[in-house]
Design a protein around this motif. Structure first.
Motif, mmCIF file in Angstrom:
data_model
loop_
_atom_site.group_PDB
_atom_site.id
_atom_site.type_symbol
_atom_site.label_atom_id
_atom_site.label_comp_id
_atom_site.label_asym_id
_atom_site.label_seq_id
_atom_site.Cartn_x
_atom_site.Cartn_y
_atom_site.Cartn_z
ATOM 1 N N LEU A 17 16.227 -40.368 49.271
ATOM 2 C CA LEU A 17 15.714 -39.333 48.392
ATOM 3 C C LEU A 17 16.779 -38.908 47.398
ATOM 4 C CD1 LEU A 17 13.927 -37.087 51.038
ATOM 5 C CD2 LEU A 17 12.853 -38.674 49.463
ATOM 6 N N PHE B 164 21.941 -35.578 43.578
ATOM 7 C CA PHE B 164 22.224 -35.808 44.995
ATOM 8 C C PHE B 164 21.487 -37.060 45.484
ATOM 9 C CE2 PHE B 164 23.717 -31.420 45.732
ATOM 10 C CZ PHE B 164 23.156 -30.780 44.646
ATOM 11 N N PHE C 21 13.062 -32.969 43.868
ATOM 12 C CA PHE C 21 13.204 -34.257 44.536
ATOM 13 C C PHE C 21 12.335 -35.328 43.890
ATOM 14 C CE2 PHE C 21 15.777 -33.749 48.315
ATOM 15 C CZ PHE C 21 15.875 -32.368 48.403
ATOM 16 N N GLY C 22 12.834 -36.547 43.954
ATOM 17 C CA GLY C 22 12.030 -37.692 43.602
ATOM 18 C C GLY C 22 11.113 -38.065 44.754
ATOM 19 N N ASN D 176 18.806 -22.545 37.551
ATOM 20 C CA ASN D 176 17.725 -22.149 38.456
ATOM 21 C C ASN D 176 18.242 -21.933 39.873
ATOM 22 O OD1 ASN D 176 18.194 -24.797 39.075
ATOM 23 N ND2 ASN D 176 16.057 -25.421 39.118
ATOM 24 N N SER D 177 19.494 -21.470 39.952
ATOM 25 C CA SER D 177 20.091 -21.111 41.240
ATOM 26 C C SER D 177 20.081 -22.257 42.237
ATOM 27 C CB SER D 177 19.376 -19.891 41.849
ATOM 28 O OG SER D 177 19.477 -18.780 40.994
ATOM 29 N N TYR D 178 20.281 -23.456 41.720
ATOM 30 C CA TYR D 178 20.479 -24.640 42.556
ATOM 31 C C TYR D 178 19.240 -25.066 43.332
ATOM 32 C CZ TYR D 178 25.277 -23.589 41.366
ATOM 33 O OH TYR D 178 26.435 -23.311 40.681
ATOM 34 N N GLU D 179 18.084 -24.584 42.960
ATOM 35 C CA GLU D 179 16.842 -25.104 43.541
ATOM 36 C C GLU D 179 16.766 -26.591 43.233
ATOM 37 O OE1 GLU D 179 13.422 -23.110 42.015
ATOM 38 O OE2 GLU D 179 12.208 -24.913 42.178
ATOM 39 N N GLN D 180 16.507 -27.399 44.242
ATOM 40 C CA GLN D 180 16.505 -28.842 44.053
ATOM 41 C C GLN D 180 15.101 -29.365 43.764
ATOM 42 O OE1 GLN D 180 18.592 -29.792 47.801
ATOM 43 N NE2 GLN D 180 20.015 -30.957 46.544
ATOM 44 N N PHE E 168 27.019 -36.652 46.163
ATOM 45 C CA PHE E 168 26.471 -35.839 45.105
ATOM 46 C C PHE E 168 27.411 -35.848 43.910
ATOM 47 C CE2 PHE E 168 28.908 -31.832 45.495
ATOM 48 C CZ PHE E 168 29.499 -32.001 46.731
ATOM 49 N N ASN F 289 23.684 -31.252 38.356
ATOM 50 C CA ASN F 289 23.919 -31.725 39.724
ATOM 51 C C ASN F 289 22.879 -32.748 40.134
ATOM 52 O OD1 ASN F 289 25.997 -29.748 40.088
ATOM 53 N ND2 ASN F 289 24.399 -28.239 40.442
ATOM 54 N N TYR G 95 20.249 -38.414 49.307
ATOM 55 C CA TYR G 95 20.085 -38.168 50.726
ATOM 56 C C TYR G 95 19.393 -39.373 51.343
ATOM 57 C CZ TYR G 95 20.663 -33.133 49.668
ATOM 58 O OH TYR G 95 21.123 -31.910 49.248
ATOM 59 N N SER H 215 19.600 -30.551 40.538
ATOM 60 C CA SER H 215 19.568 -29.086 40.507
ATOM 61 C C SER H 215 20.478 -28.585 39.397
ATOM 62 C CB SER H 215 20.001 -28.495 41.848
ATOM 63 O OG SER H 215 21.401 -28.636 42.032
#
Lengths: 113, 113
Positions: B90, B33, B104-105, B98-102, B48, B31, B35, B94
């Motif tokens: 941003l 994304f 970030f750059g 890891n349970s969708y923990e994001q 996304f 995944n 933002y 994810s």
């Protein structure tokens, strides 16, 4: 409609006092819930998450959050605030229907020495 | 250590120009994304992607497009930049592992003049 709300734009807490940053969400089903922190001039960092299980989850830097299904809330807490906790905090929710992750507007936390 | 990189930290473009923002992750996450972060508005999801060549609209896709030709790379395209697209952008990635923990750059601060 799916939404995440952080009702306070800013929270001021004296150093050493307990702190709470509020988050509520609107969704059907069981979402995944997250807290992230953004320090000045730095990227977002993961703090903690709730997926399932114990309603009280512990994360980085001494933070914890309590999931309350009946109130659809996921408030961030810390027993004793530090000046270094001053930052911008974001609550986020992953809705089960898709892989979309939505963020709240953020709460700026000021810890006063 | 996990890493999400963005092609530029600061970018200045003129109205009407085509703008490419690139994001690369080295974690084999499925995944990705995009933002934008604006004061008082928090993080708003633009697009996304949950797989190569797949894309889904977020909450504010108008004026943007995306491309994901390889798993590690997710590009955001402003076809004709406008001043209201001046913002901090941003990228995040994810995984279900890891349970969708994001992650970030560091962000790209885009100014359109």
């Amino acid at each position: 409609a799916q939404s995440v709300a952080q009702p306070e734009d800013q929270v001021n807490v004296a150093e050493g006092n307990p702190l709470t940053v509020k988050c509520t969400y609107s969704v059907s089903g069981n979402p995944y819930l997250f807290w992230y922190v953004q320090y000045p001039n730095r990227g977002l960092q993961f703090l903690l998450k709730y997926i399932t299980g114990d309603n009280l989850v512990k994360g980085s830097y001494g933070f914890e959050a309590e999931f309350n299904k009946s109130q659809t809330s996921f408030h961030l807490k810390k027993p004793s605030a530090l000046v270094s906790d001053s930052a911008l905090y974001f609550c986020a929710v992953r809705f089960m229907r898709d892989d979309k992750i939505i963020f709240g507007k953020g709460t700026r936390l000021h810890i006063l020495p | 250590d996990v890493k999400v990189t963005q092609s530029s930290r600061y970018l200045v473009k003129r109205t009407g120009e085509k703008v490419f923002l690139e994001c690369v992750q080295d974690m084999d996450h499925e995944n990705m994304f995009w933002y934008r972060q604006d004061p008082g508005l928090g993080l708003r999801l633009i697009y996304f992607s949950y797989d190569v060549k797949m894309k889904e609209k977020g909450d504010i896709p108008e004026g943007y497009s995306v491309s994901r030709e390889k798993k590690e790379r997710f590009s955001l395209i402003l076809e004709s930049a406008s001043t209201n697209q001046t913002s901090m952008y941003l990228c995040a990635s994810s995984s279900v592992i890891n349970s969708y923990e994001q992650y970030f750059g560091p962000g790209t601060r885009l100014t359109v003049t």
